[in-house]
Design an enzyme around this catalytic site. Structure first.
Site, PDB file in Angstrom:
ATOM      1  N   TYR A 140       0.840  -1.201   0.000  1.00  0.00           N
ATOM      2  CA  TYR A 140       0.000   0.000   0.000  1.00  0.00           C
ATOM      3  C   TYR A 140       0.880   1.257   0.000  1.00  0.00           C
ATOM      4  CZ  TYR A 140      -3.753   3.185   1.488  1.00  0.00           C
ATOM      5  OH  TYR A 140      -4.671   4.216   1.571  1.00  0.00           O
ATOM      6  N   ASP A 141       1.794   1.324   0.984  1.00  0.00           N
ATOM      7  CA  ASP A 141       2.605   2.538   1.158  1.00  0.00           C
ATOM      8  C   ASP A 141       3.476   2.811  -0.064  1.00  0.00           C
ATOM      9  OD1 ASP A 141       1.559   1.915   3.621  1.00  0.00           O
ATOM     10  OD2 ASP A 141       3.434   2.130   4.735  1.00  0.00           O
ATOM     11  N   GLY A 143       3.198   1.493  -3.024  1.00  0.00           N
ATOM     12  CA  GLY A 143       2.362   1.690  -4.212  1.00  0.00           C
ATOM     13  C   GLY A 143       1.940   3.146  -4.319  1.00  0.00           C
ATOM     14  N   ASN A 185     -14.212  -0.850  13.502  1.00  0.00           N
ATOM     15  CA  ASN A 185     -14.075  -1.934  14.486  1.00  0.00           C
ATOM     16  C   ASN A 185     -14.658  -1.548  15.841  1.00  0.00           C
ATOM     17  OD1 ASN A 185     -12.812  -3.859  12.948  1.00  0.00           O
ATOM     18  ND2 ASN A 185     -10.968  -3.972  14.186  1.00  0.00           N
ATOM     19  N   GLY A 202      -2.309   1.198  23.058  1.00  0.00           N
ATOM     20  CA  GLY A 202      -3.363   2.182  22.771  1.00  0.00           C
ATOM     21  C   GLY A 202      -2.880   3.617  22.882  1.00  0.00           C
ATOM     22  N   GLN A 271       2.448   7.503  15.562  1.00  0.00           N
ATOM     23  CA  GLN A 271       1.654   8.729  15.606  1.00  0.00           C
ATOM     24  C   GLN A 271       1.355   9.214  14.203  1.00  0.00           C
ATOM     25  OE1 GLN A 271       4.607  10.900  17.774  1.00  0.00           O
ATOM     26  NE2 GLN A 271       5.232  12.028  15.963  1.00  0.00           N
TER      27      GLN A 271
HETATM   28  P1  NAD Z   1     -12.493   1.883  -0.180  1.00  0.00           P
HETATM   29  O1  NAD Z   1     -11.793   0.586  -0.112  1.00  0.00           O
HETATM   30  O2  NAD Z   1     -13.852   1.996   0.410  1.00  0.00           O
HETATM   31  O3  NAD Z   1     -12.576   2.405  -1.676  1.00  0.00           O
HETATM   32  C1  NAD Z   1     -11.716   1.995  -2.701  1.00  0.00           C
HETATM   33  C2  NAD Z   1     -12.560   1.653  -3.903  1.00  0.00           C
HETATM   34  O4  NAD Z   1     -11.696   1.289  -4.985  1.00  0.00           O
HETATM   35  C3  NAD Z   1     -13.484   0.458  -3.672  1.00  0.00           C
HETATM   36  O5  NAD Z   1     -14.769   0.764  -4.150  1.00  0.00           O
HETATM   37  C4  NAD Z   1     -12.836  -0.669  -4.462  1.00  0.00           C
HETATM   38  O6  NAD Z   1     -13.756  -1.632  -4.902  1.00  0.00           O
HETATM   39  C5  NAD Z   1     -12.194   0.103  -5.600  1.00  0.00           C
HETATM   40  N1  NAD Z   1     -11.043  -0.565  -6.211  1.00  0.00           N
HETATM   41  C6  NAD Z   1      -9.994  -1.153  -5.604  1.00  0.00           C
HETATM   42  N2  NAD Z   1      -9.133  -1.624  -6.520  1.00  0.00           N
HETATM   43  C7  NAD Z   1      -9.643  -1.308  -7.741  1.00  0.00           C
HETATM   44  C8  NAD Z   1      -9.216  -1.529  -9.071  1.00  0.00           C
HETATM   45  N3  NAD Z   1      -8.067  -2.176  -9.341  1.00  0.00           N
HETATM   46  N4  NAD Z   1      -9.991  -1.081 -10.083  1.00  0.00           N
HETATM   47  C9  NAD Z   1     -11.174  -0.447  -9.831  1.00  0.00           C
HETATM   48  N5  NAD Z   1     -11.614  -0.207  -8.590  1.00  0.00           N
HETATM   49  C10 NAD Z   1     -10.865  -0.632  -7.555  1.00  0.00           C
HETATM   50  O7  NAD Z   1     -11.507   2.953   0.485  1.00  0.00           O
HETATM   51  P2  NAD Z   1     -11.716   4.484   0.804  1.00  0.00           P
HETATM   52  O8  NAD Z   1     -11.497   4.643   2.255  1.00  0.00           O
HETATM   53  O9  NAD Z   1     -12.938   5.005   0.183  1.00  0.00           O
HETATM   54  O10 NAD Z   1     -10.444   5.092   0.070  1.00  0.00           O
HETATM   55  C11 NAD Z   1     -10.529   5.736  -1.190  1.00  0.00           C
HETATM   56  C12 NAD Z   1      -9.132   6.225  -1.567  1.00  0.00           C
HETATM   57  O11 NAD Z   1      -8.646   7.135  -0.597  1.00  0.00           O
HETATM   58  C13 NAD Z   1      -8.115   5.084  -1.674  1.00  0.00           C
HETATM   59  O12 NAD Z   1      -7.266   5.337  -2.772  1.00  0.00           O
HETATM   60  C14 NAD Z   1      -7.347   5.222  -0.381  1.00  0.00           C
HETATM   61  O13 NAD Z   1      -6.029   4.753  -0.516  1.00  0.00           O
HETATM   62  C15 NAD Z   1      -7.394   6.720  -0.119  1.00  0.00           C
HETATM   63  N6  NAD Z   1      -7.250   7.009   1.316  1.00  0.00           N
HETATM   64  C16 NAD Z   1      -8.246   6.713   2.199  1.00  0.00           C
HETATM   65  C17 NAD Z   1      -8.054   6.975   3.555  1.00  0.00           C
HETATM   66  C18 NAD Z   1      -9.111   6.677   4.575  1.00  0.00           C
HETATM   67  O14 NAD Z   1      -8.888   6.925   5.763  1.00  0.00           O
HETATM   68  N7  NAD Z   1     -10.270   6.201   4.216  1.00  0.00           N
HETATM   69  C19 NAD Z   1      -6.841   7.521   4.003  1.00  0.00           C
HETATM   70  C20 NAD Z   1      -5.852   7.778   3.062  1.00  0.00           C
HETATM   71  C21 NAD Z   1      -6.064   7.533   1.720  1.00  0.00           C
HETATM   72  N1  UDP Z   2      -6.404  -0.332  15.940  1.00  0.00           N
HETATM   73  C1  UDP Z   2      -6.762  -0.856  17.170  1.00  0.00           C
HETATM   74  N2  UDP Z   2      -7.804  -1.743  17.223  1.00  0.00           N
HETATM   75  C2  UDP Z   2      -8.511  -2.106  16.134  1.00  0.00           C
HETATM   76  C3  UDP Z   2      -8.147  -1.566  14.865  1.00  0.00           C
HETATM   77  C4  UDP Z   2      -7.075  -0.680  14.816  1.00  0.00           C
HETATM   78  O1  UDP Z   2      -6.146  -0.535  18.200  1.00  0.00           O
HETATM   79  O2  UDP Z   2      -9.454  -2.906  16.273  1.00  0.00           O
HETATM   80  C5  UDP Z   2      -5.283   0.637  15.880  1.00  0.00           C
HETATM   81  C6  UDP Z   2      -4.214   0.300  14.856  1.00  0.00           C
HETATM   82  O3  UDP Z   2      -3.245  -0.567  15.407  1.00  0.00           O
HETATM   83  C7  UDP Z   2      -3.657   1.676  14.536  1.00  0.00           C
HETATM   84  C8  UDP Z   2      -4.861   2.600  14.684  1.00  0.00           C
HETATM   85  O4  UDP Z   2      -5.810   1.887  15.450  1.00  0.00           O
HETATM   86  O5  UDP Z   2      -2.680   2.038  15.480  1.00  0.00           O
HETATM   87  C9  UDP Z   2      -5.483   3.007  13.353  1.00  0.00           C
HETATM   88  O6  UDP Z   2      -5.691   1.843  12.579  1.00  0.00           O
HETATM   89  P1  UDP Z   2      -6.393   1.842  11.165  1.00  0.00           P
HETATM   90  O7  UDP Z   2      -6.192   0.482  10.574  1.00  0.00           O
HETATM   91  O8  UDP Z   2      -7.769   2.352  11.291  1.00  0.00           O
HETATM   92  O9  UDP Z   2      -5.607   2.936  10.322  1.00  0.00           O
HETATM   93  P2  UDP Z   2      -4.057   3.209  10.009  1.00  0.00           P
HETATM   94  O10 UDP Z   2      -3.184   2.352  10.874  1.00  0.00           O
HETATM   95  O11 UDP Z   2      -3.920   2.896   8.568  1.00  0.00           O
HETATM   96  O12 UDP Z   2      -3.909   4.636  10.349  1.00  0.00           O
END
Ligand code: NAD
Ligand code: UDP
Ligand code: UDP
Length: 312
Positions: A140-141, A143, A185, A202, A271
């Protein structure tokens, strides 16, 4: 056009674009997105949805692309890490090729994960990050980092109007109840009266942005002049520990759930808190929905979903 348009953020963005009077094409392979997320939009005369995987070429006409396709939850992006990386790399190349061909503006949904496990207490856009290239989060990161490089090189090499936003933890209605992210969650566990799973001690922190605020930031970024490319952080700088989040959710749901400790996942950042000075200056944007208000709306959504699934 919104790739990932049936996802959590994507569906809200489509809804808002339609409300603003745009024609919208959502492109999604339904990996983590769902049809119920866009059920309310399907009958809209200006809305179209296409089942398509962006790792494959796509020839359509558009003047603005939001590239949101990519699973965002660790549970899902780690289930098929190679596909996750392909989505960010091959998918971005295809969407950039499309933007180049039709002369569209293209906005990339990047992430605070590009900062990895950061050294600065608050992360601004000049920080290059501390990312493990070979860990379980790397698909993910790295990518998303490679996608940022591609966006920057299409701009330099081809003059494409690219824009990058780095999204920090976002929450709200239509998050998947099973996506493993902390807000979903904790709310599901609280509503079911199950133990609340705190990973590690936590004391790690995050800062949570309500989805409506995030969508507003995305739109403002898309509307900037051609010379504005970002990256721009979008997030809510109201930082809190995961333990404090759990306590807040217990209070708001009136739950009797107890906190239990579980192991901290590998490479879990200690953090995360955005510096949003750049978004304020460039976009005149800052979040307006306080955490408690956003949580109340999110809890109401999960309550409804739970009631519907129990009834069926
Ligand atoms: P999500 O998983 O709900 O949405 C992603 C969507 O992309 C889904 O509908 C999935 O089916 C579609 N998808 C995945 N792979 C695909 C592919 N190869 N072709 C076509 N569609 C595909 O996630 P989200 O939380 O809505 O995130 C949307 C975007 O924002 C993502 O790119 C994510 O990395 C970015 N983002 C989200 C957060 C967050 O906290 N939600 C934080 C940082 C970045
Ligand atoms: N986390 C947790 N319990 C859960 C799910 C997540 O303590 O049931 C923690 C996780 O370890 C992280 C933070 O909550 O430190 C945020 O996690 P999340 O997966 O939502 O997002 P990201 O780590 O990508 O910021
Ligand atoms: N592409 C696409 N839709 C388009 C134009 C291009 O999916 O409307 C894909 C195409 O398959 C190509 C990729 O985008 O592999 C990159 O296109 P670009 O023109 O940048 O490079 P090239 O065609 O030279 O590989």
């Amino acid at each position: 056009m919104v790739t990932g348009g049936a996802g959590f953020i994507g569906s809200h963005l489509c809804e808002r674009l339609l409300a603003d009077g745009h024609e919208v094409l959502a492109v999604d392979n339904y990996y983590t997105g769902t049809r119920p997320n866009i059920r309310g939009l399907l009958e809209h005369p200006m809305f179209e949805v296409m089942r398509h995987d962006i790792t494959m070429p796509l020839y359509v006409e558009t003047d603005l692309i939001f590239n949101l396709a990519c699973p965002a939850s660790p549970v899902y992006y780690q289930r098929d890490p190679v596909q996750t990386l392909k989505t960010s790399v091959h998918g971005s190349i295809n969407m950039l090729g499309l933007a180049k061909r039709v002369g569209a503006t293209i906005v990339q949904a990047s992430t605070s994960e590009v900062y990895g496990d950061p050294e600065p207490v608050v992360q601004d856009e000049t920080y290059w990050g501390r990312v493990n290239p070979i860990g379980i989060r790397s698909c993910y990161d790295e990518g998303k980092r490679a996608a940022e490089t591609l966006f920057s090189d299409y701009r330099r090499q081809h003059g494409t109007d690219t824009k990058i936003v780095r999204i920090f933890n976002t929450y709200g209605p239509r998050m998947r109840p099973d996506d493993g992210r902390v807000v979903s969650n904790f709310i599901m566990q609280a509503l079911r009266g199950e133990d609340i799973t705190i990973y590690g001690d936590g004391a790690q922190s995050r800062a949570f942005c309500f989805v409506d605020d995030l969508v507003e930031g995305l739109l403002r970024m898309s509307d900037t002049p051609r010379d504005v490319s970002g990256p721009v952080n979008l997030g809510n700088p109201a930082e809190l520990t995961i333990r404090d989040l759990a306590t807040k959710i217990i209070t708001l749901t009136g739950s009797s759930s107890k906190l239990v400790a579980e192991p901290l996942p590998e490479d879990d950042p200690r953090q995360r808190c955005p510096d949003i000075t750049k978004a304020k200056d460039l976009l005149d944007w800052e979040p307006t929905v306080p955490l408690e208000q956003g949580l109340v709306r999110t809890i109401a959504y999960f309550e409804e979903s739970l009631a519907a699934s129990t009834a069926s």
